[in-house]
Design an enzyme around this catalytic site. Structure first.
Site, PDB file in Angstrom:
ATOM      1  CE1 TYR A  39      -3.103  -2.975   0.482  1.00  0.00           C
ATOM      2  CE2 TYR A  39      -3.620  -2.171   2.677  1.00  0.00           C
ATOM      3  CZ  TYR A  39      -3.828  -3.077   1.662  1.00  0.00           C
ATOM      4  OH  TYR A  39      -4.749  -4.077   1.822  1.00  0.00           O
ATOM      5  CG  LEU A 178     -18.835  -1.167   2.253  1.00  0.00           C
ATOM      6  CD1 LEU A 178     -18.724   0.335   2.428  1.00  0.00           C
ATOM      7  CD2 LEU A 178     -20.004  -1.725   3.050  1.00  0.00           C
ATOM      8  CB  ILE A 217     -10.974  -4.185   7.465  1.00  0.00           C
ATOM      9  CG1 ILE A 217     -10.640  -5.193   6.359  1.00  0.00           C
ATOM     10  CG2 ILE A 217     -10.624  -4.761   8.819  1.00  0.00           C
ATOM     11  CD1 ILE A 217      -9.136  -5.424   6.191  1.00  0.00           C
ATOM     12  CB  SER A 220     -14.196   5.400   4.493  1.00  0.00           C
ATOM     13  OG  SER A 220     -14.698   6.711   4.246  1.00  0.00           O
ATOM     14  CG  ASN A 229     -18.260   2.781   6.735  1.00  0.00           C
ATOM     15  OD1 ASN A 229     -19.376   2.805   6.216  1.00  0.00           O
ATOM     16  ND2 ASN A 229     -17.155   2.969   6.036  1.00  0.00           N
TER      17      ASN A 229
END
Length: 256
Positions: A39, A178, A217, A220, A229
């Site tokens: 990441y 999501l 997890i 956002s 959330n």
């Protein structure tokens, strides 16, 4: 369930590049942060934790070793670099990110055990494994397998791996819970959301969090979405709601 309890809803940090957003998430109530070497934001996550008023020991911190660093020496060296970027002495959970490229269970997994024995890692996990690959992990790893992180959402419900997690007593950590926003357009999800005066995101997260051994997890960086959330922890779906979501007859995997 594993002996240590993971917070019900964690935060995926992929593409979050602002330490203040991490600090905001901790202030909002998140106590489980998930990052990864690939990441390229471990330093951001570390700075966010440092800026937070919450003590480090109260935040469950996970990162992942990327596929090109899974040789024994590379595991040790890259994890030391991860700890340096995160600004911590140890992480609560270290994952094998994917069983590809340099992954060799006979070499990789003992290196993870050695990190745990040295105190650099509290728990060992894997990510994106099949059930057969998990069998090999359990046969090879000395440490208990603490978590398996996989794509999981209303369109990809992972019944086999969930049953496996329950049978062998580890967490199934659900990334992309999501479905990259596709869950918001599912009639079953929107109907349950309307019934509870909740958002479709909250329904999807509550559906996952209500399952034994599952921790979603969501990702956002929006302060509003962070709070919304997290509020999914307080949404209780009934059996009819759960059955409605689990009856969705489409299956779509978003990540290969």
């Amino acid at each position: 369930m594993p002996t240590e309890t993971l917070p019900t809803v964690g935060l995926g940090t992929m593409e979050i590049d602002d330490a203040d957003r991490i600090a905001d998430a901790i202030a909002a109530g998140y106590r489980h942060l998930d990052t990864a070497q690939i990441y390229d934001n471990e330093a951001v996550v570390g700075r966010g934790i440092e800026r937070s008023a919450v003590d480090r020991e109260d935040v469950f911190l996970a990162t992942k070793v990327w596929a090109d660093s899974l040789g024994a020496d590379d595991v040790r060296e890259s994890t030391a670099e991860s700890l340096d970027r995160l600004g911590v002495d140890a992480v609560d959970l270290l994952y094998v990110h994917r069983p590809i490229e340099d992954y060799d269970p006979e070499e990789t997994l003992p290196a993870f055990d050695r990190l745990r024995d040295a105190g650099a890692v509290d728990h060992v996990g894997v990510s994106n494994f099949t059930a057969d690959q998990l069998d090999t992990v359990r046969e090879t790893l000395d440490a208990p397998l603490f978590a398996h992180q996989v794509e999981m959402h209303p369109l990809y419900q992972q019944e086999e791996l969930l049953a496996y997690a329950r049978r062998h007593d580890h967490y199934l950590v659900a990334y992309s819970p999501l479905a990259q926003g596709e869950a918001f357009d599912l009639p079953a999800v929107t109907a349950v959301a309307e019934k509870h005066d909740a958002t479709a995101a909250q329904v999807s997260l509550a559906w996952l969090a209500g399952k034994e051994n599952v921790v979603p997890i969501p990702r956002s960086a929006s302060p509003t979405h962070l709070r919304e959330n997290l509020a999914a922890r307080d949404l209780a779906l009934d059996d009819e709601d759960v059955a409605r979501i689990e009856a969705i007859d489409r299956e779509k995997k978003l990540f290969e």
